[in-house]
Design an enzyme around this catalytic site. Sequence first.
Site, PDB file in Angstrom:
ATOM      1  N   THR A 143     -29.122  91.398  46.343  1.00  0.00           N
ATOM      2  CA  THR A 143     -28.651  90.213  45.607  1.00  0.00           C
ATOM      3  C   THR A 143     -28.976  90.109  44.146  1.00  0.00           C
ATOM      4  O   THR A 143     -30.059  90.468  43.674  1.00  0.00           O
ATOM      5  CB  THR A 143     -29.202  88.914  46.252  1.00  0.00           C
ATOM      6  OG1 THR A 143     -28.796  88.863  47.578  1.00  0.00           O
ATOM      7  CG2 THR A 143     -28.686  87.688  45.547  1.00  0.00           C
ATOM      8  N   ASP A 191     -23.539  87.568  43.484  1.00  0.00           N
ATOM      9  CA  ASP A 191     -22.726  88.714  43.914  1.00  0.00           C
ATOM     10  C   ASP A 191     -22.378  88.477  45.382  1.00  0.00           C
ATOM     11  O   ASP A 191     -22.691  87.421  45.933  1.00  0.00           O
ATOM     12  CB  ASP A 191     -23.506  90.022  43.710  1.00  0.00           C
ATOM     13  CG  ASP A 191     -24.594  90.191  44.759  1.00  0.00           C
ATOM     14  OD1 ASP A 191     -24.550  91.161  45.545  1.00  0.00           O
ATOM     15  OD2 ASP A 191     -25.470  89.309  44.838  1.00  0.00           O
ATOM     16  N   ARG A 205     -22.712  91.068  48.076  1.00  0.00           N
ATOM     17  CA  ARG A 205     -23.072  92.158  49.003  1.00  0.00           C
ATOM     18  C   ARG A 205     -24.273  91.760  49.853  1.00  0.00           C
ATOM     19  O   ARG A 205     -25.285  91.304  49.337  1.00  0.00           O
ATOM     20  CB  ARG A 205     -23.414  93.418  48.198  1.00  0.00           C
ATOM     21  CG  ARG A 205     -23.936  94.557  49.069  1.00  0.00           C
ATOM     22  CD  ARG A 205     -24.300  95.774  48.249  1.00  0.00           C
ATOM     23  NE  ARG A 205     -23.116  96.452  47.742  1.00  0.00           N
ATOM     24  CZ  ARG A 205     -23.182  97.568  46.998  1.00  0.00           C
ATOM     25  NH1 ARG A 205     -24.352  98.079  46.676  1.00  0.00           N
ATOM     26  NH2 ARG A 205     -22.082  98.124  46.567  1.00  0.00           N
ATOM     27  N   LYS A 211     -22.830  83.600  48.991  1.00  0.00           N
ATOM     28  CA  LYS A 211     -24.237  83.312  48.752  1.00  0.00           C
ATOM     29  C   LYS A 211     -24.449  81.976  48.050  1.00  0.00           C
ATOM     30  O   LYS A 211     -25.593  81.569  47.852  1.00  0.00           O
ATOM     31  CB  LYS A 211     -24.851  84.420  47.895  1.00  0.00           C
ATOM     32  CG  LYS A 211     -24.791  85.761  48.592  1.00  0.00           C
ATOM     33  CD  LYS A 211     -25.536  86.814  47.856  1.00  0.00           C
ATOM     34  CE  LYS A 211     -25.203  88.172  48.438  1.00  0.00           C
ATOM     35  NZ  LYS A 211     -25.876  89.266  47.755  1.00  0.00           N
ATOM     36  N   GLY A 250     -32.821  86.835  49.525  1.00  0.00           N
ATOM     37  CA  GLY A 250     -33.866  87.040  50.523  1.00  0.00           C
ATOM     38  C   GLY A 250     -33.225  87.316  51.863  1.00  0.00           C
ATOM     39  O   GLY A 250     -32.181  87.942  51.945  1.00  0.00           O
ATOM     40  N   SER A 270     -32.892  91.061  43.811  1.00  0.00           N
ATOM     41  CA  SER A 270     -33.237  92.417  43.358  1.00  0.00           C
ATOM     42  C   SER A 270     -32.561  92.749  42.043  1.00  0.00           C
ATOM     43  O   SER A 270     -33.032  93.581  41.284  1.00  0.00           O
ATOM     44  CB  SER A 270     -32.855  93.430  44.436  1.00  0.00           C
ATOM     45  OG  SER A 270     -31.506  93.246  44.799  1.00  0.00           O
ATOM     46  N   ASP A 323     -27.853  97.516  40.128  1.00  0.00           N
ATOM     47  CA  ASP A 323     -28.787  97.338  41.231  1.00  0.00           C
ATOM     48  C   ASP A 323     -28.094  97.753  42.525  1.00  0.00           C
ATOM     49  O   ASP A 323     -26.976  97.328  42.799  1.00  0.00           O
ATOM     50  CB  ASP A 323     -29.216  95.856  41.306  1.00  0.00           C
ATOM     51  CG  ASP A 323     -30.037  95.581  42.548  1.00  0.00           C
ATOM     52  OD1 ASP A 323     -29.793  94.541  43.193  1.00  0.00           O
ATOM     53  OD2 ASP A 323     -30.921  96.403  42.881  1.00  0.00           O
ATOM     54  N   SER A 334     -27.095  94.934  45.076  1.00  0.00           N
ATOM     55  CA  SER A 334     -26.029  93.974  44.764  1.00  0.00           C
ATOM     56  C   SER A 334     -24.751  94.732  44.557  1.00  0.00           C
ATOM     57  O   SER A 334     -24.759  95.886  44.115  1.00  0.00           O
ATOM     58  CB  SER A 334     -26.345  93.218  43.481  1.00  0.00           C
ATOM     59  OG  SER A 334     -27.671  92.783  43.484  1.00  0.00           O
TER      60      SER A 334
END
Lengths: 235, 273
Positions: B39, B55, B57, B71, B85, B167, B204, B207
């Site tokens: 995330t 995002d 994913r 999200k 999380g 992340s 990242d 994500s």
Amino acid sequence: MGDSQYSFSLTTFSPSGKLVQIEHALTAVGSGQTSLGIKAANGVVIATEKKLPSILVDETSVQKIQALTPNIGVVYSGMGPDFRVLVRKSRKQAQQYYRLYKEHIPVTQLVRETAAVMQEFTQSGGVRPFGVSLLIAGYDDNGPQLYQVDPSGSYFSWKASAMGKNVSNAKTFLEKRYTEDMELDDAIHTAILTLKEGYEGQISSNNIEIGILRADREFKVLSPAEIKDFLEEVE
Amino acid sequence: MTGSMDLPAKGGFDFDLCRRNNMLEKNGLKLPGFLKTGTTIVGLVFQDGVVLGADTRATEGPIVADKNCEKIHFMAPNIYCCGAGTAADTEAVTDMVSSQLQLHRYATGRESRVITALTLLKSHLFRYQGHVSAALVLGGVDCTGPHLHTVYPHGSTDTLPFATMGSGSLAAMSVFESRFKEGLTREEGIELVSDAIRAGIFNDLGSGSNVDVCVITKGKTEYLRNHQLPNPRTYASSKGFSFTKGQTEVLSTKIIPLKQKVEVAEGGDAMEE
């Protein structure tokens, strides 16, 4: 009469097969202010008189008609504080239902759960029945609906109904005026006329309350200005 | 169902089985994994309100479990919350607080305040001492103005003009730190948020996929689901596949004629009930 010897305990039947405390609760309802509801073809309307004990009471602080969910509203006849407790419990039950099933609670389910709460208080120790009868108006996938719930916990679906002081006259009036294919605005006019019938004094936009559900399924309590418009149409 | 929402709760998780679980793990049992959201989530305050971004994913270890998950969670008509999380934890905690806010709105007859949502969230997370792995970016506009907060799994909170979590938060924060200023317009705010999320998506591993944006102003909320789709499928063949006969090598053939194994009897009675 033999019944009175059995009226001390809620949870004891009288010889005639009645629970006398529930009868007394219904009497408390019958001496409460008149309220009524009408199911139209495209909506539901509930209304009540709002007679305050003195002209010094701030009428904007009193709201007798309450929303339970965005598409379900309720009005009562009887004891106001008991009504508040039931409204709080019903709202919570509607939320719990939504949390569990991710579906907005259908009207019949909420009626059943509220009735179950009221019945609980007729079969437990140390409590008394609620001194209110409720008129629950809702609009869901089964269309517009109107239910009455009594202190005993029994509930009925009505096309039009009244409760409280003026119940017999109001019901007779409604029987004459009700038609199956009534539109909501007609129903609102009929509701106002029914309240007017039994009203002692002058009816105005500050001493009645009206709640409506249109086809958009959003429960709305009319403002005094909106009530005034309907009153003028009725005159 | 009575008792499932009794407040206040007796407190925290029941840790009675921990010793047994540790023993099982030592003996070689692989504990079930859980769906984390890797995330990048962000939020910023602009001149008329707040913009939230995320995002889409959801990852389960190295595998992408959901390429287009949501999200940005609803808390109230004027308050939304991005969650990073463990996906189940963020879903459950935002649903629960959303429900509590609804009941509170009915009881008070007023619009919910962001600080109310914040306090309900942080009290819950603190009671569970960090075991509810939910890191949230909470934003909304109420009668006291626009607000943006971050909530950490242990229950601490920050109040910020711009925030990132997850992340991909470092990638997104680099974009914010260089380009954020007070008094952004709506278009500038949405663009900055989208750029920050894209930085997370491309830099990242946790994500990816699309950009979701939510713009909250006084009296109006716009949820722009899949506002940008910077990762479209490029490999699906529109011609489909064709297999000519003889492409697959036949290694062995075995034919069993069934007629000789089965006795077919003509007539007979119908089956009795």
